[in-house]
Design a protein around this motif. Structure first.
Motif, PDB file in Angstrom:
ATOM      1  N   MET A   7      33.982  30.358 -90.188  1.00 34.17           N
ATOM      2  CA  MET A   7      34.177  31.727 -90.666  1.00 34.17           C
ATOM      3  C   MET A   7      35.123  32.524 -89.759  1.00 34.17           C
ATOM      4  SD  MET A   7      30.363  32.591 -92.062  1.00 34.17           S
ATOM      5  CE  MET A   7      30.758  34.179 -92.811  1.00 34.17           C
ATOM      6  N   GLY A   8      36.239  31.890 -89.436  1.00 36.80           N
ATOM      7  CA  GLY A   8      37.286  32.572 -88.679  1.00 36.80           C
ATOM      8  C   GLY A   8      37.098  32.589 -87.170  1.00 36.80           C
ATOM      9  N   ILE A   9      36.000  31.988 -86.685  1.00 33.95           N
ATOM     10  CA  ILE A   9      35.735  32.009 -85.241  1.00 33.95           C
ATOM     11  C   ILE A   9      35.909  30.612 -84.644  1.00 33.95           C
ATOM     12  CG2 ILE A   9      33.983  32.473 -83.476  1.00 33.95           C
ATOM     13  CD1 ILE A   9      32.991  34.704 -85.276  1.00 33.95           C
ATOM     14  N   PRO A  10      36.804  30.504 -83.641  1.00 36.32           N
ATOM     15  CA  PRO A  10      37.053  29.186 -83.050  1.00 36.32           C
ATOM     16  C   PRO A  10      36.012  28.843 -81.984  1.00 36.32           C
ATOM     17  CG  PRO A  10      38.585  30.808 -82.147  1.00 36.32           C
ATOM     18  CD  PRO A  10      37.640  31.552 -83.048  1.00 36.32           C
ATOM     19  N   PHE A  11      35.098  27.950 -82.318  1.00 33.96           N
ATOM     20  CA  PHE A  11      34.074  27.525 -81.363  1.00 33.96           C
ATOM     21  C   PHE A  11      34.594  26.377 -80.511  1.00 33.96           C
ATOM     22  CE2 PHE A  11      31.553  29.756 -84.460  1.00 33.96           C
ATOM     23  CZ  PHE A  11      30.602  30.390 -83.677  1.00 33.96           C
ATOM     24  N   ILE A  12      34.374  26.493 -79.215  1.00 29.70           N
ATOM     25  CA  ILE A  12      34.807  25.422 -78.305  1.00 29.70           C
ATOM     26  C   ILE A  12      33.923  24.186 -78.531  1.00 29.70           C
ATOM     27  CG2 ILE A  12      33.452  26.485 -76.437  1.00 29.70           C
ATOM     28  CD1 ILE A  12      35.384  25.254 -74.449  1.00 29.70           C
ATOM     29  N   HIS A  13      34.593  23.023 -78.597  1.00 30.31           N
ATOM     30  CA  HIS A  13      33.907  21.748 -78.815  1.00 30.31           C
ATOM     31  C   HIS A  13      33.493  21.211 -77.449  1.00 30.31           C
ATOM     32  CE1 HIS A  13      33.400  17.501 -79.800  1.00 30.31           C
ATOM     33  NE2 HIS A  13      33.280  17.874 -81.058  1.00 30.31           N
ATOM     34  N   THR A  14      32.262  21.531 -77.064  1.00 30.97           N
ATOM     35  CA  THR A  14      31.804  21.131 -75.737  1.00 30.97           C
ATOM     36  C   THR A  14      30.285  21.074 -75.736  1.00 30.97           C
ATOM     37  OG1 THR A  14      32.020  21.664 -73.378  1.00 30.97           O
ATOM     38  CG2 THR A  14      31.630  23.520 -74.833  1.00 30.97           C
ATOM     39  N   VAL A  43      28.607  35.876 -85.800  1.00 33.61           N
ATOM     40  CA  VAL A  43      29.561  35.372 -86.798  1.00 33.61           C
ATOM     41  C   VAL A  43      29.575  36.300 -88.022  1.00 33.61           C
ATOM     42  CG1 VAL A  43      30.120  33.437 -88.323  1.00 33.61           C
ATOM     43  CG2 VAL A  43      29.286  32.992 -86.016  1.00 33.61           C
ATOM     44  N   MET A  44      28.389  36.692 -88.471  1.00 29.42           N
ATOM     45  CA  MET A  44      28.303  37.580 -89.637  1.00 29.42           C
ATOM     46  C   MET A  44      28.921  38.940 -89.320  1.00 29.42           C
ATOM     47  SD  MET A  44      27.037  35.485 -91.607  1.00 29.42           S
ATOM     48  CE  MET A  44      26.963  36.479 -93.079  1.00 29.42           C
ATOM     49  N   LYS A  45      28.589  39.463 -88.158  1.00 34.97           N
ATOM     50  CA  LYS A  45      29.085  40.794 -87.765  1.00 34.97           C
ATOM     51  C   LYS A  45      30.614  40.799 -87.681  1.00 34.97           C
ATOM     52  CE  LYS A  45      27.786  44.512 -84.682  1.00 34.97           C
ATOM     53  NZ  LYS A  45      27.233  45.310 -85.767  1.00 34.97           N
ATOM     54  N   ALA A  46      31.166  39.733 -87.118  1.00 35.94           N
ATOM     55  CA  ALA A  46      32.633  39.646 -86.976  1.00 35.94           C
ATOM     56  C   ALA A  46      33.308  39.616 -88.343  1.00 35.94           C
ATOM     57  CB  ALA A  46      32.999  38.407 -86.165  1.00 35.94           C
ATOM     58  N   ASN A  47      32.618  38.993 -89.308  1.00 35.77           N
ATOM     59  CA  ASN A  47      33.201  38.916 -90.651  1.00 35.77           C
ATOM     60  C   ASN A  47      33.018  40.213 -91.444  1.00 35.77           C
ATOM     61  OD1 ASN A  47      34.376  36.090 -91.620  1.00 35.77           O
ATOM     62  ND2 ASN A  47      32.914  35.799 -89.961  1.00 35.77           N
ATOM     63  N   GLU A  48      32.075  41.016 -91.003  1.00 36.98           N
ATOM     64  CA  GLU A  48      31.849  42.305 -91.682  1.00 36.98           C
ATOM     65  C   GLU A  48      32.654  43.423 -91.051  1.00 36.98           C
ATOM     66  OE1 GLU A  48      27.634  42.596 -91.261  1.00 36.98           O
ATOM     67  OE2 GLU A  48      27.285  41.091 -92.807  1.00 36.98           O
ATOM     68  N   GLU A  51      36.863  45.358 -86.371  1.00 38.43           N
ATOM     69  CA  GLU A  51      36.964  45.762 -84.966  1.00 38.43           C
ATOM     70  C   GLU A  51      36.207  44.764 -84.072  1.00 38.43           C
ATOM     71  OE1 GLU A  51      35.121  49.493 -84.046  1.00 38.43           O
ATOM     72  OE2 GLU A  51      36.314  49.752 -82.224  1.00 38.43           O
ATOM     73  N   PHE A  52      35.045  44.321 -84.563  1.00 43.10           N
ATOM     74  CA  PHE A  52      34.257  43.364 -83.791  1.00 43.10           C
ATOM     75  C   PHE A  52      34.959  41.998 -83.773  1.00 43.10           C
ATOM     76  CE2 PHE A  52      30.626  40.414 -83.144  1.00 43.10           C
ATOM     77  CZ  PHE A  52      30.298  40.838 -81.874  1.00 43.10           C
ATOM     78  N   MET A  53      35.565  41.626 -84.901  1.00 41.82           N
ATOM     79  CA  MET A  53      36.326  40.362 -84.954  1.00 41.82           C
ATOM     80  C   MET A  53      37.465  40.392 -83.920  1.00 41.82           C
ATOM     81  SD  MET A  53      36.658  37.333 -86.197  1.00 41.82           S
ATOM     82  CE  MET A  53      36.355  36.722 -87.840  1.00 41.82           C
ATOM     83  N   GLY A  66      23.160  28.546 -80.667  1.00 41.72           N
ATOM     84  CA  GLY A  66      22.078  28.409 -81.651  1.00 41.72           C
ATOM     85  C   GLY A  66      22.315  27.247 -82.584  1.00 41.72           C
ATOM     86  N   ILE A  67      21.197  26.740 -83.074  1.00 46.55           N
ATOM     87  CA  ILE A  67      21.229  25.557 -83.923  1.00 46.55           C
ATOM     88  C   ILE A  67      21.901  25.872 -85.263  1.00 46.55           C
ATOM     89  CG2 ILE A  67      18.901  25.815 -84.939  1.00 46.55           C
ATOM     90  CD1 ILE A  67      20.392  22.596 -83.420  1.00 46.55           C
ATOM     91  N   GLY A  68      21.868  27.145 -85.685  1.00 46.38           N
ATOM     92  CA  GLY A  68      22.488  27.551 -86.951  1.00 46.38           C
ATOM     93  C   GLY A  68      23.979  27.271 -86.957  1.00 46.38           C
ATOM     94  N   ILE A  69      24.633  27.507 -85.845  1.00 42.70           N
ATOM     95  CA  ILE A  69      26.080  27.270 -85.743  1.00 42.70           C
ATOM     96  C   ILE A  69      26.354  25.756 -85.721  1.00 42.70           C
ATOM     97  CG2 ILE A  69      28.167  27.669 -84.358  1.00 42.70           C
ATOM     98  CD1 ILE A  69      27.054  30.311 -85.382  1.00 42.70           C
TER      99      ILE A  69
END
Ligand code: UDP
Length: 194
Positions: A7-14, A43-48, A51-53, A66-69
């Motif tokens: 959802m537009g957020i680059p998560f580091i693969h680590t 993630v939800m807040k950044a997509n809503e 400014e937060f994004m 978190g396990i959700g991500i």
């Protein structure tokens, strides 16, 4: 560095261990670093909120908190190794800070919680140098905290102001600092304070 974008957020693969090693390397190289450990709420807040994004996009590293991500990455057929949480990152950094005598600054939480957090860190990690601290209910227009951090130049600043204040505070102030790790860790002082 490999990333998985959700959802537009680059998560580091680590994984957790590698990530802490990366931060330790950045401290040794005196590379200024903005870390966000992002849970689904972020993630939800950044997509809503654009400014937060913008704040999130300014981070050097966004980890899967978190396990959700981790599950979302799996569903997208682009798996992430494991969750990398703010609390675990803080505890592992404190453990290494104790060996290497890092200088740390604590920003956030209520005064009593902060005092108890300092006590706990002093007991569990006696060789960590807490160079400064401030509770999290300060006047945003006052530059005292930024001035202190500029002068003290801590290796790590733990920012526990909750979402989105901690990301906003780091984004708005990081350009004024020379080096150091700046990481938002949510309610972790409340956990440490017990
Ligand atoms: N907090 C703070 N300043 C504020 C609001 C919250 O220092 O203006 C602290 C709060 O005392 C707690 C931490 O931020 O220690 C996390 O707060 P909260 O649980 O509201 O945020 P979340 O965990 O949902 O991000």
């Amino acid at each position: 560095m490999k990333h998985v974008t959700i959802m537009g957020i680059p998560f580091i693969h680590t994984n957790q261990k590698q990530f802490v090693s990366l931060l330790v390397e950045r401290i040794a190289q005196r590379k200024k670093t903005f870390v966000i450990t992002a849970n689904p709420e972020i993630v939800m807040k950044a997509n809503e909120e654009p400014e937060f994004m913008d704040y999130v996009q300014q981070a050097d590293y966004v980890t899967a908190d978190g396990i959700g991500i981790v599950k979302a990455a799996q569903i997208l057929n682009n798996p992430l190794p494991e969750r990398v949480t703010g609390f675990d990152t803080m505890m592992q950094l404190l453990s290494i800070a104790n060996e290497r005598r890092y200088r740390i600054f604590l920003l956030g939480a209520q005064t009593e919680t902060l005092e108890q957090t300092i006590k706990t860190i002093n007991e569990q990690f006696p060789d960590v140098e807490i160079v400064g601290s401030n509770h999290g209910f300060f006047d945003w227009d006052n530059n005292d905290i930024t001035n202190q951090i500029q002068q003290l130049q801590p290796d790590i600043t733990f920012v526990a102001l909750g979402v989105p204040r901690q990301e906003k505070w780091i984004s708005e102030n990081i350009s004024t600092f020379g080096h150091g790790i700046f990481i938002g860790i949510g309610g972790s002082f409340d956990v440490l304070a017990g």
